[in-house]
Design an enzyme around this catalytic site. Structure first.
Site, PDB file in Angstrom:
ATOM      1  N   GLY A  14      94.377 125.029   9.434  1.00  0.00           N
ATOM      2  CA  GLY A  14      93.673 123.506  10.139  1.00  0.00           C
ATOM      3  C   GLY A  14      94.348 122.290   9.948  1.00  0.00           C
ATOM      4  N   THR A  15      95.357 122.803  10.752  1.00  0.00           N
ATOM      5  CA  THR A  15      96.926 121.391  10.682  1.00  0.00           C
ATOM      6  C   THR A  15      96.481 120.270  11.339  1.00  0.00           C
ATOM      7  OG1 THR A  15      98.100 122.089  11.986  1.00  0.00           O
ATOM      8  CG2 THR A  15      98.744 122.888   9.847  1.00  0.00           C
ATOM      9  N   ASN A  16      95.537 120.760  12.052  1.00  0.00           N
ATOM     10  CA  ASN A  16      94.575 119.413  13.502  1.00  0.00           C
ATOM     11  C   ASN A  16      93.445 118.832  12.475  1.00  0.00           C
ATOM     12  OD1 ASN A  16      96.386 118.873  15.428  1.00  0.00           O
ATOM     13  ND2 ASN A  16      96.009 120.971  16.341  1.00  0.00           N
ATOM     14  N   LEU A  95      82.671 130.707  21.463  1.00  0.00           N
ATOM     15  CA  LEU A  95      81.828 130.194  21.593  1.00  0.00           C
ATOM     16  C   LEU A  95      80.628 130.038  22.752  1.00  0.00           C
ATOM     17  CD1 LEU A  95      82.268 125.943  20.058  1.00  0.00           C
ATOM     18  CD2 LEU A  95      81.585 127.988  18.802  1.00  0.00           C
ATOM     19  N   ASN A 109      88.301 119.679  21.751  1.00  0.00           N
ATOM     20  CA  ASN A 109      88.743 120.830  21.597  1.00  0.00           C
ATOM     21  C   ASN A 109      90.342 120.501  21.529  1.00  0.00           C
ATOM     22  OD1 ASN A 109      90.072 124.126  20.880  1.00  0.00           O
ATOM     23  ND2 ASN A 109      90.591 124.040  22.995  1.00  0.00           N
ATOM     24  N   HIS A 111      94.148 121.978  23.161  1.00  0.00           N
ATOM     25  CA  HIS A 111      95.389 123.032  23.676  1.00  0.00           C
ATOM     26  C   HIS A 111      96.137 122.959  22.883  1.00  0.00           C
ATOM     27  CE1 HIS A 111      95.331 127.074  25.468  1.00  0.00           C
ATOM     28  NE2 HIS A 111      95.590 126.684  26.789  1.00  0.00           N
TER      29      HIS A 111
END
Length: 219
Positions: A14-16, A95, A109, A111
């Site tokens: 989860g670095t973002n 999802l 999101n 990418h």
């Protein structure tokens, strides 16, 4: 004005997510991270969230017989928290169309390519093999089709002659950590309007944004 309540979905480091948390910790940022949700109890990012006093929740997809049941549990949790926006940050579950449409225009999101190029997996390998000179990263609203939706912000990264996928990925990740907080800020300020397939950004006299490598404010 009340801050936008955000849920961040992760499956691993989860670095973002961490970059979003740090941005939201600045006093004037117009959003707050209300929870960090993962489908993986072992996700390293959960500890970071807990250490920063952010509520965490694990909903393991393997505990449900169908994707719809898994997502129904997620929606119930988010509705209890009165979440305004979802930020996907390395959430490794596709999802369903039903879930995406339930939260339409409220899911972001990031990418690691310049969409619409190189959708899907193995992005950096494919970018190098293609002979492209540049790649980058994209923040966009989510639509049912994979890696599709109105684009909010992008950053360009050159592909160097001797780049390995890991080296390229590391340089792109640095830009991801810059443009995701920017995109969230623009959305939280109400400056992003969706017109069909495009996200239109309201400019101010103090700030101009280009479609590629927008000037990023320091939070």
């Amino acid at each position: 004005m009340a801050k936008l309540k955000v849920a961040v979905f992760i499956s691993s480091r989860g670095t973002n997510m961490q970059s979003l948390v740090r941005a939201c910790q600045t006093p004037d940022f117009p959003a707050e991270i209300a929870c960090v949700l993962s489908n993986n109890l072992e996700a390293a990012g959960l500890k970071f969230a807990a250490d920063n006093s952010i509520p965490t929740r694990t909903i393991d997809h393997r505990d449900f017989e169908t994707r719809e049941a898994f997502e129904a549990e997620i929606t119930s949790y988010l509705e209890d928290l009165q979440i305004d926006l979802i930020c996907l940050a390395g959430f490794m579950r596709l999802l369903t169309e039903e879930f995406v449409n339930r939260w339409r225009d409220r899911i972001l999101n990031i990418h690691p390519s310049l969409l619409p190029a190189f959708k899907g997996l193995h992005v950096h390998e494919r970018a190098i093999e293609s002979g492209a000179r540049f790649t980058g990263c994209t923040v966009h609203f989510v639509r049912p089709e994979m890696d599709n939706g109105p684009i909010i912000a992008q950053a360009v990264v050159p592909i160097l002659e001797k780049d390995t996928p890991d080296e390229l990925a590391a340089r792109i990740l640095e830009q991801e950590h810059r443009i995701y907080p920017l995109a969230l800020k623009l959305v939280a300020e109400g400056r992003v309007k969706i017109h069909g397939p495009r996200a239109m950004i309201e400019r101010t006299q103090e700030q101009t944004l280009s479609l590629l490598n927008p000037k990023v404010e320091e939070f």
